[in-house]
Design a protein around this motif. Structure first.
Motif, PDB file in Angstrom:
ATOM      1  N   ASP A 197      38.271  45.697  26.262  1.00  0.00           N
ATOM      2  CA  ASP A 197      36.997  45.498  27.878  1.00  0.00           C
ATOM      3  C   ASP A 197      36.877  46.894  27.551  1.00  0.00           C
ATOM      4  N   ARG A 225      32.866  47.485  26.971  1.00  0.00           N
ATOM      5  CA  ARG A 225      31.722  48.703  27.674  1.00  0.00           C
ATOM      6  C   ARG A 225      31.065  49.652  27.791  1.00  0.00           C
ATOM      7  N   GLU A 282      28.551  49.257  24.884  1.00  0.00           N
ATOM      8  CA  GLU A 282      28.061  48.266  25.780  1.00  0.00           C
ATOM      9  C   GLU A 282      26.677  49.476  26.190  1.00  0.00           C
ATOM     10  N   THR A 301      35.777  40.708  21.766  1.00  0.00           N
ATOM     11  CA  THR A 301      36.716  41.218  23.311  1.00  0.00           C
ATOM     12  C   THR A 301      38.391  40.355  22.703  1.00  0.00           C
ATOM     13  N   GLU A 348      35.746  56.312  32.457  1.00  0.00           N
ATOM     14  CA  GLU A 348      36.345  54.837  33.210  1.00  0.00           C
ATOM     15  C   GLU A 348      37.240  55.053  33.715  1.00  0.00           C
TER      16      GLU A 348
END
Length: 741
Positions: free
Chosen positions: A139, A143, A146, A39, A95
Motif C-alpha cells: 500500500d 501511494r 500515485e 496492491t 511517509e
C-alpha cells in the motif's frame, strides 16, 4: 587467400551464432511486462494494457529523443527510469518518517540506514506472478506510485524549460496515467531482483544507494578481464603486424594519373545529384545540431525565439540524429554506384534505375522527417505515430512505413551495384577478391537494416534494444567499416598505388580482424538493458578486442600521407586523402580512446547516457564515418570529373575547420560536462547526474555555453565544404594538365 576466406567465414559463422544465442537468452529472460499492477488487497494500480499504451505515449513525443529509458536516449531531460525510481523511493521514506514522527531528511544516519534497509527489502523483492501476469505492490508503494503519477501528469501537461519539455506534451489523464505505467515498469525492472538471484533485471543499474543498486561483482571482474585482453590483443597484433608487414606498392608507380581523361558513364554522371542531397542534408543536420545544443541551455527557445512551439526539442534531435545517418549513408551509396561501373560494366538501364533510387531516397527522407514532426506535435493518433511518425527508438526513429521504404531502396541499391560488378565477379583475376568483398559488404549494408523490424510497436524494451543495436552497431559500426576498407583499397588499386592482389588480401584480413571483435562487441550496448549477465561478460571482452585494430590505424594514416607524396600527379588527390587520414585519426581517438573510455562495464555503469557518450558518438560517428563520407564525395566527384582542379583554399579551410571544430566541441565542452556528470553519478547517484539541479548549475551551464566555440568553427568549415562541392559540380572549374591531374 583460401585461408583468409576460411578465417573470415569462421569469424562470421561463430560470431553470429553466439550473438543469436545470446538473443535467445534475452528473449527468455527479459523483464516481464505485467498485465496488471495490484496492491496486496487487490486494488488496481495499473490496468490491462496500460504499460503498452504508455509505450505508445512515450513514442508519440519522441521516445528516446526526450530524456532516456535505461540510459538510452537524449541528454537534456532526465533518465525517466532513474528519475521515477528515486522519486518513488524518497516518497516512501518520507511517509515512513512521518509515521515515526520524524522528518526523514533530518533523521539520524542510524535511523536513515534502518529505513533504507527496510526499503531495500521491499523494493527488491520480486512480486511478479507469472501465472496471473501481475505485479503486487504494498500500500505504501502504491501511494508513492500515485504521487509519481500525479507529478508526471503535471510535468508533461505544464512542461519544463530545463528539460526542453514544451507545455501540453501530454494532457489527457488516461494517456498520462499510461505513461506513468510505462515509466513505473522500467523502474521496476531496474530495482527488482531477477527470480532466484540478488541482481536486478538491469544488473543493478542505475546507481541508487537507497536500495543498494551498486556495481555487481560481474561488472568489476569482467572490466579487469577486458583490460587484460585489450593489452594482450594490442601486443599480439603488434608483433604479428611487425612480423608480416611488407610494402604492397608496385615496383613501378604510374607516371601519369590513370584516371585522367577517363569518360564517366551515364549512370556515374547521374550520381552527382546524390551528392547535392548529401550536402543539403549535411547542412540541415548542422542547423538541427545547433538548435538541439542550444535547447540544452535555454530550454524551449533559441536566443529568445519561441522555436519549440513549431520545432520541439525532441523533433530537432530526431532530425539531427536521423539526418546524420541519412547523409552519411547516401554518400556511401552514391560512392558505390559511381565506382561499380568502373570495376565491372555499365548495365543496360542503369541510369534510369539510379534515378529511380534517387526519387525513392528523397521520398523516404522527406516523408520520414515530416512524419516525425507531425507525430511529436500531436497531429497523429497512436497508429499513425507508429506507421508514419516516430518509432521512439534512437537512430531508427523513422516510422515503420518509411523503414519498409528504406529497405526497398537499399535492396534496389544492392541490385544496382551487383549488376554492375557482375562481369568483374566472373573474371578470375587479381582484383576478384576485392570485388567479392565489395559485394559482401554491399549485401550486408542492404540487408542488416532488416534488424530494425525486430523492434516492434509493443516489443519488450529489452528485446527491442537487442535488435536496435544490430542496426546501430552492426550496420553502421560493422559493415560500413568493411565497405569503407574495400572502397579505399579499390581507389588506391585503380590509381596504381597498391597491387590488386595485395589490396584484396588486406581487405579480407582487415574485415576478419574488425568483425572478430565487432560482431559480439554489439553486446556492450546491452549491459543494463534488461539482459542476462552473459551479455555483459561477452560484450565487455569483445568490445575491448574491437579497440585492438584501431590502435594500428596510425599506419593507415601514414600510408595515406605517403601516397600524397608518392608521385607528382597524386597532388590531385590530396584532399580526399587528407579526409582519409582524418578517418584514421578519429578512429583512434573517437572510436578507440573515447569508445574504450565508456565501454568497460564499471565505466559504463556510471557513464551510460551521460555526455561522455556524446563525446564518443560525435567523434566516432562523424569523425570516422562522416569524414569518410566527405572523402568519398571528393574522390567520387573527382572520378566523375577527373580533369577538374580543386578549389584549394576553400577545401583547405573546410578540412581544418571541420576537424578543429569537432575536437574543440568535444574537449572544451562535452567531455568536461560528461566527466563532471560521472563524478555526480558516483558520488550521489545516477538520477542526480541527470537532474536539472546539477545540469543547470553555473559551472555546467558555462561549460555547455562554451560549446559554441567548437560548433561555430565546425559549422563554418562545413559550409565551406558544401561551397566547394557546389563549385566543382555546378560551376566550370579549369582543366588540369595531364601530369598534374
Amino acid at each position: 587467400m583460401r585461408r583468409l576466406w576460411i578465417s573470415l567465414s569462421l569469424v562470421l559463422l561463430i560470431s553470429f551464432g553466439v550473438l543469436l544465442w545470446v538473443g535467445s537468452r534475452i528473449y527468455q529472460l527479459a523483464p516481464p511486462v505485467p498485465d496488471r499492477v495490484l496492491t496486496t488487497d487487490g486494488r488496481v494500480v495499473f490496468g490491462p494494457g496500460e504499460v503498452e499504451a504508455g509505450q505508445d505515449v512515450w513514442r508519440s513525443f519522441g521516445g528516446m529523443q526526450l530524456g532516456s529509458i535505461w540510459g538510452h536516449g537524449a541528454y537534456v531531460a532526465p533518465d525517466w527510469t532513474a528519475d521515477w525510481l528515486h522519486r518513488e523511493l524518497i516518497e516512501i521514506l518520507e511517509e515512513w518518517g512521518r509515521v515515526d514522527g520524524i522528518d526523514y531528511a533530518h533523521a539520524s544516519l542510524e535511523h536513515q540506514a534502518t529505513l533504507q534497509q527496510r526499503l531495500r527489502t521491499m523494493i527488491r523483492a520480486n512480486t511478479y506472478d507469472p501465472a496471473t501476469n501481475t505485479i503486487t505492490v504494498t500500500d505504501v508503494r502504491a501511494r508513492a506510485i500515485e504521487a509519481n503519477t500525479a507529478y508526471y501528469a503535471e510535468l508533461f501537461s505544464k512542461g519544463r524549460s530545463e528539460y526542453a519539455l514544451p507545455p501540453d506534451t501530454v494532457t489527457e489523464p488516461a494517456r498520462a496515467h499510461a505513461l506513468a505505467a510505462f515509466f513505473f515498469w522500467s523502474a521496476w525492472a531496474a530495482s527488482t531482483d531477477r527470480p532466484r538471484d540478488t541482481v536486478t533485471f538491469t544488473s543493478n543499474w542505475p546507481h541508487e544507494p537507497l536500495i543498494g543498486n551498486r556495481p555487481t561483482p560481474d561488472l568489476i571482474v569482467w572490466t579487469g578481464v577486458s583490460i587484460l585482453l585489450l593489452l594482450g590483443g594490442i601486443a599480439a597484433l603488434g608483433f604479428w603486424h611487425a612480423a608480416r608487414r611488407k610494402d604492397d606498392a608496385p615496383e613501378v608507380l604510374p607516371e601519369h594519373d590513370p584516371l585522367h581523361g577517363a569518360a564517366p558513364t551515364r549512370s556515374q554522371l547521374a550520381t552527382v545529384k546524390f551528392f547535392w542531397v548529401v550536402c543539403a542534408l549535411f547542412l540541415l543536420q548542422i542547423v538541427m545540431g545547433i538548435i538541439t545544443a542550444h535547447y540544452g541551455v535555454e530550454g524551449n527557445g533559441l536566443f529568445g525565439i519561441a522555436l519549440a512551439k513549431v520545432l520541439p526539442y525532441s523533433a530537432a534531435r530526431s532530425w539531427h540524429v536521423q539526418l546524420g545517418i541519412f547523409w552519411i549513408a547516401t554518400a556511401w551509396l552514391a560512392a558505390g554506384l559511381a565506382i561499380a561501373p568502373s570495376i565491372g560494366c555499365e548495365p543496360r538501364g542503369q541510369r534510369l534505375l539510379v534515378n529511380v533510387l534517387f526519387v525513392a531516397l528523397v521520398l523516404v527522407v522527406g516523408g520520414s522527417l515530416a512524419g516525425q514532426l507531425l507525430a511529436i506535435n500531436g497531429q497523429l493518433d497512436a497508429d499513425g505515430v507508429w506507421w508514419f511518425g516516430h518509432t521512439g527508438y534512437e537512430y531508427i526513429d523513422l516510422g515503420r512505413i518509411y523503414q519498409y521504404g528504406l529497405l526497398v531502396g537499399l535492396g534496389l541499391w544492392v541490385v544496382l551495384v551487383a549488376r554492375a560488378l557482375w562481369p568483374a565477379l566472373k573474371r578470375r583475376d587479381a582484383q576478384r577478391p576485392l570485388v567479392v568483398m565489395l559485394l559482401i559488404s554491399t549485401v550486408a549494408i542492404g540487408g542488416f537494416f532488416f534488424a530494425a523490424l525486430g523492434a516492434g510497436r509493443h516489443t519488450n524494451l529489452a528485446i527491442a534494444e537487442y535488435w536496435r543495436w544490430w542496426v546501430v552497431h552492426l550496420w553502421v559500426e560493422g559493415f560500413f567499416e568493411v565497405f569503407a576498407t574495400v572502397i579505399i583499397a579499390f581507389l588506391f588499386a585503380r590509381l596504381g598505388l597498391v597491387r590488386y592482389a595485395a589490396a584484396g588480401r588486406a581487405s579480407v584480413l582487415a574485415a576478419t580482424i574488425f568483425l572478430a571483435g565487432g560482431v559480439l562487441g554489439t553486446l556492450h550496448h546491452l549491459y543494463f538493458s534488461g539482459t542476462p549477465t552473459i551479455a555483459l561478460s561477452l560484450g565487455s571482452v569483445f568490445s575491448a578486442l574491437e579497440v585492438v585494430p584501431l590502435v594500428f590505424l596510425g599506419y593507415d594514416g601514414w600510408e595515406n600521407w605517403r601516397h600524397t607524396r608518392s608521385t607528382p600527379w597524386m597532388k590531385a588527390y590530396k584532399w580526399p586523402l587528407y579526409f582519409f587520414i582524418a578517418v584514421a585519426f578519429w578512429n583512434v581517438i573517437g572510436a578507440g580512446l573515447f569508445g574504450f573510455m565508456i565501454n568497460p562495464p564499471i565505466a559504463l555503469y556510471y557513464m551510460q547516457g551521460l555526455n561522455t557518450t556524446a563525446v564518443h558518438g560525435h567523434t566516432a560517428l562523424f569523425g570516422v564515418y562522416g569524414m569518410l563520407g566527405l572523402g568519398l564525395i571528393l574522390f567520387t566527384v573527382k572520378s566523375v570529373r577527373p580533369n577538374l582542379v580543386w578549389p584549394e583554399r576553400t577545401l583547405k579551410f573546410a578540412f581544418w575547420a571541420i576537424n578543429i571544430g569537432l575536437g574543440a566541441m568535444a574537449v572544451i565542452s562535452v567531455l568536461p560536462v560528461g566527466l563532471l556528470q560521472t563524478w555526480a553519478a558516483i558520488d550521489v547517484g545516477y538520477w542526480y547526474a541527470r537532474s536539472s539541479e546539477f545540469m543547470q548549475s553555473e559551472p555546467l551551464q558555462t561549460l555547455r555555453w562554451l560549446r559554441v566555440i567548437g560548433d561555430t568553427v565546425f559549422a563554418l568549415g562545413s559550409f565551406a565544404f558544401v561551397i566547394a562541392i557546389a563549385r566543382m559540380t555546378l560551376g566550370r572549374r579549369p582543366a588540369a594538365p595531364a601530369i598534374n591531374a
